[in-house]
Design a protein around this motif. Sequence first.
Motif, PDB file in Angstrom:
ATOM      1  N   THR A 183       0.819  -1.204   0.000  1.00 36.91           N
ATOM      2  CA  THR A 183       0.000   0.000   0.000  1.00 36.91           C
ATOM      3  C   THR A 183       0.860   1.265   0.000  1.00 36.91           C
ATOM      4  O   THR A 183       2.039   1.238   0.354  1.00 36.91           O
ATOM      5  CB  THR A 183      -0.917   0.029   1.234  1.00 36.91           C
ATOM      6  OG1 THR A 183      -0.102   0.028   2.412  1.00 36.91           O
ATOM      7  CG2 THR A 183      -1.854  -1.162   1.248  1.00 36.91           C
ATOM      8  N   GLU A 184       0.221   2.359  -0.392  1.00 39.71           N
ATOM      9  CA  GLU A 184       0.891   3.654  -0.435  1.00 39.71           C
ATOM     10  C   GLU A 184      -0.113   4.735  -0.058  1.00 39.71           C
ATOM     11  O   GLU A 184      -1.260   4.709  -0.499  1.00 39.71           O
ATOM     12  CB  GLU A 184       1.431   3.912  -1.844  1.00 39.71           C
ATOM     13  CG  GLU A 184       2.108   5.244  -2.015  1.00 39.71           C
ATOM     14  CD  GLU A 184       2.613   5.464  -3.438  1.00 39.71           C
ATOM     15  OE1 GLU A 184       3.411   6.382  -3.631  1.00 39.71           O
ATOM     16  OE2 GLU A 184       2.191   4.722  -4.345  1.00 39.71           O
ATOM     17  N   ALA A 185       0.323   5.667   0.762  1.00 43.37           N
ATOM     18  CA  ALA A 185      -0.470   6.841   1.099  1.00 43.37           C
ATOM     19  C   ALA A 185       0.371   8.069   0.756  1.00 43.37           C
ATOM     20  O   ALA A 185       1.584   8.075   0.996  1.00 43.37           O
ATOM     21  CB  ALA A 185      -0.831   6.851   2.577  1.00 43.37           C
ATOM     22  N   VAL A 186      -0.280   9.082   0.189  1.00 43.05           N
ATOM     23  CA  VAL A 186       0.440  10.267  -0.282  1.00 43.05           C
ATOM     24  C   VAL A 186      -0.174  11.512   0.347  1.00 43.05           C
ATOM     25  O   VAL A 186      -1.395  11.651   0.401  1.00 43.05           O
ATOM     26  CB  VAL A 186       0.377  10.375  -1.825  1.00 43.05           C
ATOM     27  CG1 VAL A 186       1.160  11.582  -2.310  1.00 43.05           C
ATOM     28  CG2 VAL A 186       0.878   9.095  -2.467  1.00 43.05           C
ATOM     29  N   VAL A 187       0.704  12.410   0.789  1.00 40.46           N
ATOM     30  CA  VAL A 187       0.284  13.682   1.365  1.00 40.46           C
ATOM     31  C   VAL A 187       0.966  14.801   0.582  1.00 40.46           C
ATOM     32  O   VAL A 187       2.157  14.723   0.276  1.00 40.46           O
ATOM     33  CB  VAL A 187       0.686  13.769   2.857  1.00 40.46           C
ATOM     34  CG1 VAL A 187       0.310  15.115   3.439  1.00 40.46           C
ATOM     35  CG2 VAL A 187       0.066  12.646   3.655  1.00 40.46           C
ATOM     36  N   ARG A 229      10.123  11.619   0.078  1.00 40.89           N
ATOM     37  CA  ARG A 229       9.706  12.987  -0.254  1.00 40.89           C
ATOM     38  C   ARG A 229      10.170  13.253  -1.675  1.00 40.89           C
ATOM     39  O   ARG A 229      11.339  13.027  -2.011  1.00 40.89           O
ATOM     40  CB  ARG A 229      10.368  13.968   0.730  1.00 40.89           C
ATOM     41  CG  ARG A 229      10.222  15.442   0.364  1.00 40.89           C
ATOM     42  CD  ARG A 229       8.816  15.956   0.600  1.00 40.89           C
ATOM     43  NE  ARG A 229       8.763  17.390   0.600  1.00 40.89           N
ATOM     44  CZ  ARG A 229       8.674  18.161  -0.487  1.00 40.89           C
ATOM     45  NH1 ARG A 229       8.665  17.626  -1.675  1.00 40.89           N
ATOM     46  NH2 ARG A 229       8.598  19.462  -0.372  1.00 40.89           N
ATOM     47  N   VAL A 230       9.220  13.654  -2.519  1.00 46.70           N
ATOM     48  CA  VAL A 230       9.549  13.927  -3.917  1.00 46.70           C
ATOM     49  C   VAL A 230       9.123  15.349  -4.281  1.00 46.70           C
ATOM     50  O   VAL A 230       8.196  15.910  -3.700  1.00 46.70           O
ATOM     51  CB  VAL A 230       8.874  12.911  -4.867  1.00 46.70           C
ATOM     52  CG1 VAL A 230       9.424  11.515  -4.667  1.00 46.70           C
ATOM     53  CG2 VAL A 230       7.376  12.914  -4.713  1.00 46.70           C
ATOM     54  N   LYS A 245       5.785  22.104  -6.468  1.00 43.86           N
ATOM     55  CA  LYS A 245       4.926  20.995  -6.073  1.00 43.86           C
ATOM     56  C   LYS A 245       5.765  19.849  -5.519  1.00 43.86           C
ATOM     57  O   LYS A 245       6.872  19.597  -5.972  1.00 43.86           O
ATOM     58  CB  LYS A 245       4.130  20.498  -7.280  1.00 43.86           C
ATOM     59  CG  LYS A 245       3.154  21.524  -7.817  1.00 43.86           C
ATOM     60  CD  LYS A 245       2.426  20.990  -9.011  1.00 43.86           C
ATOM     61  CE  LYS A 245       1.476  22.055  -9.554  1.00 43.86           C
ATOM     62  NZ  LYS A 245       0.788  21.598 -10.746  1.00 43.86           N
ATOM     63  N   GLY A 246       5.197  19.167  -4.538  1.00 44.51           N
ATOM     64  CA  GLY A 246       5.881  18.036  -3.935  1.00 44.51           C
ATOM     65  C   GLY A 246       4.904  17.168  -3.172  1.00 44.51           C
ATOM     66  O   GLY A 246       3.749  17.534  -2.970  1.00 44.51           O
ATOM     67  N   ALA A 247       5.380  16.008  -2.762  1.00 47.19           N
ATOM     68  CA  ALA A 247       4.530  15.081  -2.026  1.00 47.19           C
ATOM     69  C   ALA A 247       5.386  14.196  -1.137  1.00 47.19           C
ATOM     70  O   ALA A 247       6.569  13.971  -1.399  1.00 47.19           O
ATOM     71  CB  ALA A 247       3.718  14.224  -2.986  1.00 47.19           C
ATOM     72  N   GLU A 248       4.744  13.705  -0.078  1.00 47.45           N
ATOM     73  CA  GLU A 248       5.366  12.711   0.786  1.00 47.45           C
ATOM     74  C   GLU A 248       4.624  11.404   0.579  1.00 47.45           C
ATOM     75  O   GLU A 248       3.408  11.347   0.714  1.00 47.45           O
ATOM     76  CB  GLU A 248       5.277  13.147   2.247  1.00 47.45           C
ATOM     77  CG  GLU A 248       5.922  12.171   3.199  1.00 47.45           C
ATOM     78  CD  GLU A 248       5.820  12.654   4.628  1.00 47.45           C
ATOM     79  OE1 GLU A 248       6.732  13.365   5.085  1.00 47.45           O
ATOM     80  OE2 GLU A 248       4.809  12.308   5.276  1.00 47.45           O
TER      81      GLU A 248
END
Length: 134
Positions: free
Chosen positions: A45-49, A128-129, A57-60
Motif C-alpha cells: 500500500t501507499e499513502a500520499v500527502v 519525499r519527492v 509541487k511536492g509530495a510525501e
Amino acid sequence: MGAALQEAVFGAVQADVALSALVGSDIFDQLPTGKVPPLFVTLGTEAVVDRSDVDGKGAEHRFVVSVIGDACGFAKVKAAAAAVSDVLVDADLTLTRGRLVYLRFDRAVAKRDTRKNLRRVDLRFVARVEDNHS
C-alpha cells in the motif's frame, strides 16, 4: 509522481544482488496469484500527502514493501527484509518524473499467520519527492 517512484523503487529492489541471493527473482509489484514462491517480496500500500510549498509541487509518499515466507521461518524473512531496507534507505533513485529528496525507513511490523503457516514483515518507508513537470 507515484508511478515514477514505484517504478524506481521496484527497479532498485529487483536489481539488488544481495536481495536476489535470498529471494531469487521473486519480487513482485503486486501479490502473486496461484502458487506463490516460498519467499518473496511485494510492493504494498501507499499513502500520499501533499507537500507543495512556495518553491514548487511536492509530495510525501508512505509506502510498504512486504517480505512474505512460508515455513522457512522468520530468520529468512527478516534477512530478506533487512536486504530490502539496505537497498532503499537513503537510496539515490532516479525518477522518470520529479526528483527524490529523501527516502527513509519509518517502521516494520513482523507477523505470523498460523492459519496459512506464513511469516510476513511489512516495512514502511517515507519518500519525499519534488515535481519537475510544469
